[in-house]
Write a protein that holds these residues in place. Sequence first.
Motif, short mmCIF file in Angstrom:
data_model
loop_
_atom_site.label_atom_id
_atom_site.label_comp_id
_atom_site.label_asym_id
_atom_site.label_seq_id
_atom_site.Cartn_x
_atom_site.Cartn_y
_atom_site.Cartn_z
N TRP A 54 0.85 -1.19 0.00
CA TRP A 54 0.00 0.00 0.00
C TRP A 54 0.89 1.25 0.00
CZ3 TRP A 54 -5.34 -0.12 -0.07
CH2 TRP A 54 -5.93 -1.37 0.15
N ASN A 84 -0.87 8.00 1.66
CA ASN A 84 -1.24 9.35 1.23
C ASN A 84 -0.82 10.28 2.38
OD1 ASN A 84 -2.51 11.77 0.80
ND2 ASN A 84 -4.43 10.87 0.09
N HIS A 88 -2.96 12.95 4.24
CA HIS A 88 -4.06 12.57 5.14
C HIS A 88 -3.63 11.55 6.18
CE1 HIS A 88 -6.19 14.24 1.61
NE2 HIS A 88 -6.91 14.81 2.57
N SER A 89 -2.32 11.43 6.36
CA SER A 89 -1.83 10.47 7.35
C SER A 89 -1.08 11.21 8.44
CB SER A 89 -0.90 9.47 6.66
OG SER A 89 -1.63 8.77 5.68
N TRP A 144 -8.55 -1.66 10.53
CA TRP A 144 -8.25 -1.56 9.10
C TRP A 144 -9.56 -1.59 8.33
CZ3 TRP A 144 -3.41 -1.35 6.57
CH2 TRP A 144 -3.48 -1.46 5.17
N GLU A 199 -11.09 -1.21 4.48
CA GLU A 199 -10.63 -1.22 3.11
C GLU A 199 -11.81 -1.10 2.17
OE1 GLU A 199 -7.76 -4.40 2.75
OE2 GLU A 199 -8.27 -4.54 0.61
N VAL A 239 -8.63 1.80 -1.71
CA VAL A 239 -8.31 2.74 -0.63
C VAL A 239 -8.50 2.06 0.72
CG1 VAL A 239 -8.92 4.97 0.40
CG2 VAL A 239 -9.09 4.67 -2.08
N HIS A 280 -8.07 2.64 5.18
CA HIS A 280 -7.83 3.53 6.32
C HIS A 280 -7.37 2.69 7.49
CE1 HIS A 280 -9.39 7.24 4.63
NE2 HIS A 280 -10.23 6.46 3.97
N GLN A 297 -6.00 2.86 11.51
CA GLN A 297 -5.90 3.69 12.69
C GLN A 297 -5.37 2.82 13.82
OE1 GLN A 297 -9.48 5.93 12.75
NE2 GLN A 297 -8.67 7.42 14.20
N LYS A 330 -2.50 7.28 12.08
CA LYS A 330 -3.69 7.31 11.23
C LYS A 330 -3.17 7.36 9.80
CE LYS A 330 -7.08 10.42 10.13
NZ LYS A 330 -7.54 11.79 10.27
N CYS A 357 -3.89 6.94 5.61
CA CYS A 357 -4.79 6.89 4.47
C CYS A 357 -3.97 6.25 3.36
CB CYS A 357 -5.23 8.30 4.11
SG CYS A 357 -6.39 8.31 2.76
N SER A 365 -3.51 3.80 -0.39
CA SER A 365 -4.11 3.42 -1.67
C SER A 365 -3.15 2.45 -2.37
CB SER A 365 -4.34 4.65 -2.53
OG SER A 365 -3.11 5.32 -2.75
#
Lengths: 186, 187
Positions: A26, A29, A32-33, A139, A141, A145, A147, A149, A181, A183, A185
């Motif tokens: 992965w 991003n 946004h992380s 997680w 998914e 994409v 996310h 945390q 955190k 983000c 892709s």
Amino acid sequence: MKYVGLVLTLVCGFILAPALLAAPPWTINQAHSRLGFIATWQESEFKGVFKKFDAHLVFDGKDLEHSHFKVTVDVTSADTQSPDRDEAMARPEWFFHANYPRAHFITTNIQALGNNRYLAEGQLTLKGTTRPVTLSFSWRENERVAHMQGKASLKRTDFRIGEGEWSSGEMIGLDVKLSVKLCLSR
Amino acid sequence: MYPAANTESWNGVAKSLHWLMVVLILALFILGWMATSWPLSPTKLKLFFWHKSLGITVLGLALLRILWRLTHGRPPLPLNMPRWERYAAEASHVLLYGFLLAMPLSGWIINAAANFPLKVFRLFTLPAIVAPDKALQSLAQTIHLSLFWIFASLLVLHIAAALRHHIILKDGVLLSMLPSLREEKTP
């Protein structure tokens, strides 16, 4: 000589097979992380972030055996919104930026807790000291994409962060909470 | 010994607050001076912790003091005091009260701008009065130190004036702020 082709095929096969079998990694991003930490100062919490970090993440909830994270943190990018404190953190008795600018976290085992929650056991190398640290994370998914945390906690003195007089947690607490955190892709 | 008849004494609350401030301001000065000159260590943080905790105490007590003064007034000044001296006394007292607020407030701004949390006497967390801001921190530090020097000068003037009243004018103004010896004598 006709075996050369076969040998090459086999060698390439052995090298590529795990890569082909495992899911592709992965990509983070960065915008946004966030990799943050919470420590205590005279019993009051203060927050900070590591502005620069990167990770090689291979994760598939259905194939945890081949899932693994390798996180690299630029320790010198720590920002607690306090130039005085950030300057002090660079000192040898704290993070010793000059000698140990990077920290690494490599997972050794990831297990599912159910309900999209996981537990990653790994080794954290910080200030030249390697110790086990457990990261619990969720997680989520969605197609390409994801996310993530997560949370972890550690004792700063296990990594010689705050040596000498500082090793008593009286003014600066020993327990530090980490939060991540991501983000992602692919 | 002194003709103190025309000077009423300050009431007990005003006196207590006044002398408590004396002790606190002295402690704050010593702690502040030590904390800033101490090399970075837990001791330095501890010195700052006490300086800041006492400073916030002064802020609270100053508000209480001003409220008390506004509601209870003050003993009248000696009748023979010239007009300019009355104005000077009033003005310096207003300024002193102002400094009792401005000193801790500027300190509070430094602390918040530097993004240092503060748990006053380890009892309660002081809210940040401003957002973290390096430029504001430097400005507030300059102001805090400048105010200190003006405040210290004003305190020297305040003490000199009190001693002048006692030694030269012999009018009981100083006695009116001292623990009540006269009350103990009266049956």
